[in-house]
Write a protein that holds these residues in place. Structure first.
Motif, PDB file in Angstrom:
ATOM      1  N   THR A 220       0.855  -1.200   0.000  1.00  0.00           N
ATOM      2  CA  THR A 220       0.000   0.000   0.000  1.00  0.00           C
ATOM      3  C   THR A 220       0.889   1.249   0.000  1.00  0.00           C
ATOM      4  O   THR A 220       2.069   1.167   0.384  1.00  0.00           O
ATOM      5  CB  THR A 220      -0.875   0.037   1.275  1.00  0.00           C
ATOM      6  OG1 THR A 220      -0.006   0.189   2.409  1.00  0.00           O
ATOM      7  CG2 THR A 220      -1.694  -1.233   1.410  1.00  0.00           C
ATOM      8  N   PRO A 221       0.331   2.415  -0.347  1.00  0.00           N
ATOM      9  CA  PRO A 221       1.131   3.640  -0.266  1.00  0.00           C
ATOM     10  C   PRO A 221       1.689   3.883   1.142  1.00  0.00           C
ATOM     11  O   PRO A 221       2.848   4.300   1.297  1.00  0.00           O
ATOM     12  CB  PRO A 221       0.128   4.718  -0.672  1.00  0.00           C
ATOM     13  CG  PRO A 221      -0.857   4.006  -1.558  1.00  0.00           C
ATOM     14  CD  PRO A 221      -0.975   2.636  -0.968  1.00  0.00           C
ATOM     15  N   GLU A 222       0.914   3.559   2.156  1.00  0.00           N
ATOM     16  CA  GLU A 222       1.377   3.757   3.546  1.00  0.00           C
ATOM     17  C   GLU A 222       2.559   2.841   3.850  1.00  0.00           C
ATOM     18  O   GLU A 222       3.550   3.242   4.459  1.00  0.00           O
ATOM     19  CB  GLU A 222       0.234   3.468   4.538  1.00  0.00           C
ATOM     20  CG  GLU A 222      -0.946   4.426   4.429  1.00  0.00           C
ATOM     21  CD  GLU A 222      -1.802   4.191   3.166  1.00  0.00           C
ATOM     22  OE1 GLU A 222      -1.772   3.062   2.613  1.00  0.00           O
ATOM     23  OE2 GLU A 222      -2.441   5.173   2.706  1.00  0.00           O
TER      24      GLU A 222
ATOM     25  N   PHE B  18       5.164   4.009  -6.534  1.00  0.00           N
ATOM     26  CA  PHE B  18       4.796   4.889  -5.415  1.00  0.00           C
ATOM     27  C   PHE B  18       6.062   5.648  -5.020  1.00  0.00           C
ATOM     28  O   PHE B  18       7.120   5.029  -4.783  1.00  0.00           O
ATOM     29  CB  PHE B  18       4.297   4.100  -4.202  1.00  0.00           C
ATOM     30  CG  PHE B  18       2.959   3.422  -4.387  1.00  0.00           C
ATOM     31  CD1 PHE B  18       2.030   3.851  -5.338  1.00  0.00           C
ATOM     32  CD2 PHE B  18       2.610   2.323  -3.599  1.00  0.00           C
ATOM     33  CE1 PHE B  18       0.807   3.210  -5.511  1.00  0.00           C
ATOM     34  CE2 PHE B  18       1.382   1.668  -3.754  1.00  0.00           C
ATOM     35  CZ  PHE B  18       0.489   2.112  -4.716  1.00  0.00           C
TER      36      PHE B  18
ATOM     37  N   GLY C 212       4.554   8.198  -0.699  1.00  0.00           N
ATOM     38  CA  GLY C 212       3.324   7.431  -0.877  1.00  0.00           C
ATOM     39  C   GLY C 212       2.480   7.897  -2.046  1.00  0.00           C
ATOM     40  O   GLY C 212       1.511   7.228  -2.417  1.00  0.00           O
ATOM     41  N   SER C 213       2.844   9.057  -2.650  1.00  0.00           N
ATOM     42  CA  SER C 213       2.059   9.511  -3.812  1.00  0.00           C
ATOM     43  C   SER C 213       2.427   8.664  -5.033  1.00  0.00           C
ATOM     44  O   SER C 213       3.488   8.043  -5.079  1.00  0.00           O
ATOM     45  CB  SER C 213       2.349  11.000  -4.088  1.00  0.00           C
ATOM     46  OG  SER C 213       3.735  11.191  -4.374  1.00  0.00           O
ATOM     47  N   GLU C 214       1.511   8.626  -6.011  1.00  0.00           N
ATOM     48  CA  GLU C 214       1.744   7.799  -7.209  1.00  0.00           C
ATOM     49  C   GLU C 214       1.946   8.687  -8.426  1.00  0.00           C
ATOM     50  O   GLU C 214       0.999   9.329  -8.887  1.00  0.00           O
ATOM     51  CB  GLU C 214       0.596   6.824  -7.453  1.00  0.00           C
ATOM     52  CG  GLU C 214       0.850   5.972  -8.729  1.00  0.00           C
ATOM     53  CD  GLU C 214      -0.079   4.779  -8.888  1.00  0.00           C
ATOM     54  OE1 GLU C 214      -1.025   4.617  -8.085  1.00  0.00           O
ATOM     55  OE2 GLU C 214       0.178   3.978  -9.824  1.00  0.00           O
TER      56      GLU C 214
END
Ligand SMILES: N[C@H](CCC[C@H](N)C(=O)O)C(=O)O
Length: 366
Positions: free
Chosen positions: A108-110, A144, A148-150
């Protein structure tokens, strides 16, 4: 020397104090990892300070047998354990994940933020997923950033992607792949010398597509426009390579930047979060040595100061040509090393050539 370090997991509550590779084998294709005599002596020490992320190693001494299979390593499916390979392109480094069995990222981004942390995690500028192809392409790449941004695209990352795919499939020598990305179709080709040449597609110059709110010229581009950043008037040219770039060669008072004198950590975030960039922006600060030799430093959107930025180097050459200060073929020096960039007139595509290298293998408990 490329080293394949297999770090076994899961184990709890310890991290590596010293990892000494007594001898190492050169990297082999994952399917048939040939290991002459990699003997790893790992010593462990204090508790891992970040209980949320247990990246752990036991004290072990492992003499890897011949033909230790990397497939067994990367294909293992323990719940909650991520097997990865670390690659870098001129020091812009990525955690590569074999995600070929699903279009859903395994991280996940986190989790990516924690994995990219250089003190409490593996440490990287981003996490890159190798996924199945889309609409007839060989593969899909998603990334990512370390925040955490894509983003839509990553130039150094796609060179690492190509090497990762080649290694996963034991494809030595020259080959190319079609890769679906947020920037559209990208075609990396591994050269005989091991470097990767990438067709990065066409640059996007229309202000609203970069995107930027800077008032455009009649042809809707932003070339050598003035913007105020924290009281200083900069000249900027805006280019998208799928992701937004703000390129500057200097200010209204000093049009010839000496990039090593910049306080990047101070000025970079002011550009990244400037209201004239609704999707934030990557910012490249450029020094012109000649019409075929540029030097740049970069503050990346979502990653900060990195040692290299492939899309950024492409945007820099496009901007330099638009501002009339370079030829179509340029060497661009980045803190991590040089990239060869060409903006071809006949098809309007930008080509980037540079290295991509494996650093180590690892497993981590998410
Ligand atoms: N941080 C960038 C993506 C990575 C670009 C860079 N690492 C490259 O090699 O192109 C963004 O948010 O647009």
């Amino acid at each position: 020397m490329s080293v394949a370090t297999i770090v076994s997991a899961p184990l709890t509550s310890s991290n590596i104090r010293s990892l000494s590779i007594i001898s190492s084998s050169s990297f082999s294709p994952i399917n048939s990892f040939k290991c002459s005599s990699v003997a790893l002596k790992l010593t462990t020490t204090s508790l891992l300070r970040n209980p949320n992320l247990r990246f752990s190693v036991s004290a072990m001494s492992v003499a890897a047998q011949e033909n230790l299979s990397q497939t067994a390593f990367l294909d293992r499916r323990e719940t909650g354990v991520l097997h990865f390979v670390k690659y870098h392109g001129l020091g812009n480094d990525f955690i590569m994940v074999n995600n070929l069995d699903s279009m859903e990222p395994k991280v996940t981004p986190e989790q990516a933020v924690k994995l990219c942390d250089r003190n409490f995690g593996i440490g990287a500028d981003g996490v890159i997923f190798a996924m199945p192809g889309y609409n007839g392409t060989d593969y899909t790449m998603r990334i990512f950033n370390s925040d955490g941004s894509e983003p839509e695209m990553c130039g150094n990352g796609v060179r690492c992607f190509a090497k990762f795919i080649s290694d996963l499939n034991s494809l030595p020598g020259k080959q190319s792949f079609t890769v679906h990305t947020g920037a559209g179709l990208i075609v990396p080709e591994i050269q005989d010398d091991g470097k990767v040449k990438v067709d990065m597609g066409e640059p996007v110059l229309k202000a609203s597509d970069v995107p930027t709110k800077i008032a455009p010229n009649k042809d809707e581009s932003v070339v050598k426009a003035k913007i105020e950043v924290d009281g200083v008037n900069w000249n900027v040219t805006c280019v998208s390579m799928g992701n937004p770039h703000c390129v500057t060669f200097g200010t209204q008072d000093n049009e010839n930047l000496v990039v090593d004198e910049l306080n990047l950590a101070e000025v970079g975030p002011k550009f990244e979060h400037h209201p004239l960039f609704p999707a934030r922006t990557n910012t490249e600060f450029v020094q012109v040595f000649s019409r075929s030799h540029l030097k740049m430093r970069v503050w990346e959107r979502g990653a900060g100061a990195t040692l290299a930025c492939g899309t950024g180097a492409c945007a820099v050459v496009v901007a330099a040509i638009l501002e009339g200060c370079s030829e179509r073929k340029c060497r661009v020096d980045l803190p991590g090393g040089p990239l060869e960039i060409e903006w071809r007139e006949e098809n309007n595509h930008v080509y980037m050539t540079g290295p991509a290298e494996v650093v180590f293998y690892g497993s981590v408990e998410l």
